[in-house]
Write an enzyme that holds these catalytic residues in place. Structure first.
Site, PDB file in Angstrom:
ATOM      1  N   HIS A 284       0.846  -1.201   0.000  1.00 10.74           N
ATOM      2  CA  HIS A 284       0.000   0.000   0.000  1.00 10.74           C
ATOM      3  C   HIS A 284       0.873   1.239   0.000  1.00 10.74           C
ATOM      4  O   HIS A 284       2.076   1.168   0.285  1.00 10.74           O
ATOM      5  CB  HIS A 284      -0.892   0.018   1.260  1.00 10.74           C
ATOM      6  CG  HIS A 284      -0.098   0.185   2.527  1.00 10.74           C
ATOM      7  ND1 HIS A 284       0.550  -0.867   3.145  1.00 10.74           N
ATOM      8  CD2 HIS A 284       0.175   1.286   3.291  1.00 10.74           C
ATOM      9  CE1 HIS A 284       1.182  -0.425   4.219  1.00 10.74           C
ATOM     10  NE2 HIS A 284       0.978   0.878   4.326  1.00 10.74           N
TER      11      HIS A 284
ATOM     12  N   ASP B 213       0.748   4.992   2.005  1.00 10.17           N
ATOM     13  CA  ASP B 213       0.001   5.666   3.066  1.00 10.17           C
ATOM     14  C   ASP B 213      -0.761   6.800   2.372  1.00 10.17           C
ATOM     15  O   ASP B 213      -0.284   7.377   1.396  1.00 10.17           O
ATOM     16  CB  ASP B 213       0.957   6.199   4.136  1.00 10.17           C
ATOM     17  CG  ASP B 213       1.678   5.050   4.860  1.00 10.17           C
ATOM     18  OD1 ASP B 213       1.177   3.907   4.811  1.00 10.17           O
ATOM     19  OD2 ASP B 213       2.744   5.304   5.448  1.00 10.17           O
TER      20      ASP B 213
ATOM     21  N   HIS C 259       4.761   0.200  -0.170  1.00 14.02           N
ATOM     22  CA  HIS C 259       5.542  -0.603   0.777  1.00 14.02           C
ATOM     23  C   HIS C 259       4.683  -1.733   1.332  1.00 14.02           C
ATOM     24  O   HIS C 259       3.455  -1.717   1.216  1.00 14.02           O
ATOM     25  CB  HIS C 259       6.110   0.271   1.900  1.00 14.02           C
ATOM     26  CG  HIS C 259       5.101   1.118   2.631  1.00 14.02           C
ATOM     27  ND1 HIS C 259       4.582   2.285   2.126  1.00 14.02           N
ATOM     28  CD2 HIS C 259       4.508   0.957   3.837  1.00 14.02           C
ATOM     29  CE1 HIS C 259       3.737   2.810   2.981  1.00 14.02           C
ATOM     30  NE2 HIS C 259       3.646   2.014   4.039  1.00 14.02           N
TER      31      HIS C 259
ATOM     32  N   ARG D  38       7.833  -9.122  15.291  1.00 11.23           N
ATOM     33  CA  ARG D  38       8.237  -7.750  14.986  1.00 11.23           C
ATOM     34  C   ARG D  38       7.084  -6.810  15.339  1.00 11.23           C
ATOM     35  O   ARG D  38       5.924  -7.189  15.183  1.00 11.23           O
ATOM     36  CB  ARG D  38       8.550  -7.666  13.486  1.00 11.23           C
ATOM     37  CG  ARG D  38       8.861  -6.284  12.979  1.00 11.23           C
ATOM     38  CD  ARG D  38       9.350  -6.342  11.524  1.00 11.23           C
ATOM     39  NE  ARG D  38       9.636  -5.003  11.064  1.00 11.23           N
ATOM     40  CZ  ARG D  38       8.768  -4.255  10.394  1.00 11.23           C
ATOM     41  NH1 ARG D  38       7.583  -4.722  10.070  1.00 11.23           N
ATOM     42  NH2 ARG D  38       9.090  -3.023  10.039  1.00 11.23           N
TER      43      ARG D  38
HETATM   44  C1  LIG Z   1      -4.985   7.822   9.424  1.00 10.68           C
HETATM   45  C2  LIG Z   1      -5.088   6.650   8.822  1.00 10.68           C
HETATM   46  C3  LIG Z   1      -4.090   6.151   7.865  1.00 10.68           C
HETATM   47  C4  LIG Z   1      -4.519   4.710   7.654  1.00 10.68           C
HETATM   48  C5  LIG Z   1      -6.027   4.822   7.737  1.00 10.68           C
HETATM   49  C6  LIG Z   1      -6.170   5.647   9.002  1.00 10.68           C
HETATM   50  O1  LIG Z   1      -7.447   6.223   9.137  1.00 10.68           O
HETATM   51  C7  LIG Z   1      -5.867   4.757  10.211  1.00 10.68           C
HETATM   52  C8  LIG Z   1      -5.007   3.520   9.846  1.00 10.68           C
HETATM   53  C9  LIG Z   1      -3.957   3.813   8.789  1.00 10.68           C
HETATM   54  C10 LIG Z   1      -3.487   2.552   8.090  1.00 10.68           C
HETATM   55  C11 LIG Z   1      -2.334   1.807   8.784  1.00 10.68           C
HETATM   56  C12 LIG Z   1      -1.984   0.553   7.978  1.00 10.68           C
HETATM   57  C13 LIG Z   1      -1.907   0.798   6.464  1.00 10.68           C
HETATM   58  C14 LIG Z   1      -3.091   1.678   5.992  1.00 10.68           C
HETATM   59  C15 LIG Z   1      -3.089   1.811   4.475  1.00 10.68           C
HETATM   60  C16 LIG Z   1      -4.379   1.134   6.544  1.00 10.68           C
HETATM   61  O2  LIG Z   1      -5.154   0.378   6.034  1.00 10.68           O
HETATM   62  O3  LIG Z   1      -4.587   1.657   7.792  1.00 10.68           O
HETATM   63  C17 LIG Z   1      -3.037   2.998   6.732  1.00 10.68           C
HETATM   64  C18 LIG Z   1      -4.090   4.029   6.350  1.00 10.68           C
HETATM   65  C19 LIG Z   1      -3.666   4.992   5.250  1.00 10.68           C
HETATM   66  O4  LIG Z   1      -2.530   5.462   5.193  1.00 10.68           O
HETATM   67  O5  LIG Z   1      -4.536   5.267   4.434  1.00 10.68           O
HETATM   68  O1  LIG Z   2       5.284  -2.420   9.912  1.00  8.09           O
HETATM   69  C1  LIG Z   2       5.746  -1.910   8.898  1.00  8.09           C
HETATM   70  O2  LIG Z   2       6.922  -1.978   8.599  1.00  8.09           O
HETATM   71  C2  LIG Z   2       4.821  -1.171   7.951  1.00  8.09           C
HETATM   72  C3  LIG Z   2       3.681  -0.473   8.637  1.00  8.09           C
HETATM   73  C4  LIG Z   2       2.936   0.425   7.718  1.00  8.09           C
HETATM   74  O3  LIG Z   2       3.252   0.555   6.575  1.00  8.09           O
HETATM   75  C5  LIG Z   2       1.759   1.155   8.215  1.00  8.09           C
HETATM   76  O4  LIG Z   2       1.325   0.907   9.365  1.00  8.09           O
HETATM   77  O5  LIG Z   2       1.245   2.002   7.455  1.00  8.09           O
HETATM   78 FE   LIG Z   3       2.179   2.145   5.558  1.00  6.48          FE
END
Ligand SMILES: C=C1C[C@]23C[C@@]1(O)CC[C@H]2[C@@]12CCC[C@@](C)(C(=O)O1)[C@H]2[C@@H]3C(=O)O
Ligand SMILES: O=C(O)CCC(=O)C(=O)O
Ligand SMILES: [Fe+2]
Length: 370
Positions: A227, A229, A283, A293
Site C-alpha cells: 500500500h 500511506d 511498501h 516484529r
Molecule cells: C490515518 C489513517 C491512515 C490509515 C487509515 C487511518 O485512518 C488509520 C489507519 C492507517 C493505516 C495503517 C496501515 C496501512 C493503511 C493503508 C491502513 O489500512 O490503515 C493505513 C491508512 C492509510 O494510510 O490510508
Molecule cells: O510495519 C511496517 O513496517 C509497515 C507499517 C505500515 O506501513 C503502516 O502501518 O502504514
Molecule cells: Fe504504511
C-alpha cells in the site's frame, strides 16, 4: 474461509491464534510475493541504500527534497527521540497484543470505523488475511479508547497510556522540525504557514500499531499488504527485526529497509499537495520465522474535510496535476481503486496518463492483483 474483515465482525469465532499455528493456512497464503527480486536497502548497500536524512545537518532541507522526490521514503537520524523511550514503546505494544483475544476483542474495530483493534482498513480489500494484528488509535482519545481493553484502568493501562503519550509529545517536536524542512524544500516561505500546518496536523494524528508474530512459513504469507500511506506523511518506528520493504521501479524490485531505524514515508495527499514532486511509496511488511516484529506508524494529514490541492509554489508556471480532494473523499477513491484494480492517484489526476506516476502502479504489483 473467513474474509479478513470478519476478524472484527465476529470476535469469538474468527480470532486466529498465531501462537498455536503450526503452518500457514489457505486463508493466510498469498500468491506472487516473490515475483520481483529483493535487494538490500541498508546504509552500506551500493545500489539501493535507502536515503538518510539527519535533522542536525545544515543541508537537511536539500536531503529531504532529494529523498522525497526520488524515493518518497527516508531514514531519519538526529531526531532526538531516546532509544530508551522507543524500547519502552515497543515493550508496551508487545504487552497489548499478548493479552487474551477476548480482552483485545473488546476494542475491535467496527465496520467502517477508522479506530480500534484488528486488521487495518485496507485488509478488507484483499481476499487473503495477513499475518498480523493491528490497533489504530488517536493520541487525542487514547485514554478513553484503551479503557475498552483495560476497563479497570490498572497499572498496565497507565503504563501503556503514559508511554504512548510521551512518544506522541516527542514525535510532535520531530514533526515540527521536519515540516520546516519540507516547506523549505518546497520553497514555501513563512514561519506562520508552518506553525498552522503543524497545529492542524497534530490534532489529527493517528497511531497505528502493528504486531507481526513469528510465522512457521514466512515466505507464504504477508504481514501487511502492499500500500501507499494516504495522508501527508508517516513516521514509522520499527523494532530491531527486519520486515519493511519498499517497491522500486526500473527494474521492478523490493528494497529491504534496515531494521531499527525511524522511517519517514511520503503519503498520497503529499504527492497531491506537491503536484507530484514528492512521491508516495508502495511498501509492505513481511514476517519472520524466529522473531516477532512490532511497528508504530504515526500518520499525519489534514483534517478529514479540509481541501487538499496542489500548492501554488509546487505548480509554478505549470498546471495542477491533481484535482482538489479531501482525505475523506480520497479514502472512497482508494476503495474504488482497490475494487477495480485501478490507481487512486490516477483517479484524481487531472491529466491521466500524462505524467508518470511512478509510485502508483498498483496493478503491476503482483499480490495486489492476485
Ligand atoms: C490515518 C489513517 C491512515 C490509515 C487509515 C487511518 O485512518 C488509520 C489507519 C492507517 C493505516 C495503517 C496501515 C496501512 C493503511 C493503508 C491502513 O489500512 O490503515 C493505513 C491508512 C492509510 O494510510 O490510508
Ligand atoms: O510495519 C511496517 O513496517 C509497515 C507499517 C505500515 O506501513 C503502516 O502501518 O502504514
Ligand atoms: Fe504504511
Amino acid at each position: 474461509m473467513s474474509a479478513p474483515s470478519q476478524l472484527s465482525k465476529d470476535p469469538h469465532n474468527n480470532y486466529f491464534d498465531f501462537g498455536a499455528a503450526r503452518q500457514v493456512p489457505e486463508t493466510h497464503t498469498w500468491e506472487g510475493l516473490y515475483e520481483h527480486p529483493l535487494v538490500d536497502g541498508g546504509v552500506g548497500a551500493v545500489e539501493d541504500a535507502v536515503p538518510v536524512v539527519d535533522l542536525r545537518d545544515p543541508h537537511a532541507a536539500e536531503a529531504v527534497a532529494r529523498a522525497s522526490e526520488q524515493w518518497g521514503t527516508f531514514l531519519l537520524e538526529g531526531h532526538g527521540i531516546p532509544s530508551e523511550l522507543l524500547a519502552r514503546v515497543e515493550a508496551r505494544i508487545v504487552s497489548v497484543f499478548a493479552l487474551p483475544a477476548s480482552e483485545k476483542m473488546r476494542a475491535a474495530r467496527q465496520d467502517g470505523q477508522s479506530h480500534g483493534y484488528g486488521l487495518p482498513p485496507i485488509a478488507s480489500y484483499f481476499p487473503k488475511t495477513t499475518w498480523s494484528e493491528g490497533y489504530t488509535m488517536s493520541p487525542a482519545n487514547l485514554r478513553a479508547e484503551l479503557r475498552k481493553i483495560w476497563p479497570d484502568a490498572g497499572e498496565d493501562y497507565r503504563h501503556f497510556c503514559d508511554v504512548m503519550e510521551e512518544f506522541h509529545r516527542q514525535m510532535l517536536a520531530v514533526v515540527d522540525k521536519l515540516t520546516v524542512l519540507f516547506l523549505a524544500a518546497l520553497g514555501v516561505a513563512g514561519v506562520e504557514a508552518g506553525r498552522k500546518i503543524v497545529e492542524t496536523m497534530s490534532e489529527t494524528v493517528t497511531m497505528h500499531i502493528n504486531w507481526y508474530p513469528k510465522c512457521p512459513d514466512p515466505k507464504r504469507t504477508l504481514g501487511l499488504a502492499t500500500h501507499t500511506d494516504s495522508g501527508f506523511f508517516t513516521f514509522l518506528m520499527q523494532s530491531h527485526v527486519s520486515g519493511l520493504q519498499l517497491f522500486r521501479r526500473e527494474p521492478d524490485r523490493w528494497v529491504g529497509v534496515p531494521p531499527g531505524a525511524l522511517i519517514v514515508n511520503i503519503g498520497d495527499l503529499f504527492q497531491i499537495l506537491t503536484n507530484g514532486r514528492f512521491r508516495s511509496t508502495y511498501h509492505r511488511a513481511v514476517v519472520n520465522r524466529d522473531s516477532t516484529r512490532v511497528s508504530v506508524a504515526y500518520h499525519l494529514g489534514p483534517p478529514a474535510d479540509a481541501k487538499v490541492a496542489p500548492l501554488r509554489e509546487a505548480v509554478g508556471g505549470g498546471k495542477p496535476a491533481y484535482r482538489t480532494v479531501t482525505w475523506r473523499e480520497y479514502f472512497l477513491v482508494r476503495k474504488e481503486a482497490f475494487t477495480t484494480g485501478g490507481s487512486a492517484l490516477q483517479m484524481v489526476s487531472l491529466s491521466p496518463g500524462d505524467h508518470d506516476d511512478d509510485g502508483d502502479g498498483a496493478d503491476q504489483i503482483s499480490e495486489i492483483s492476485s
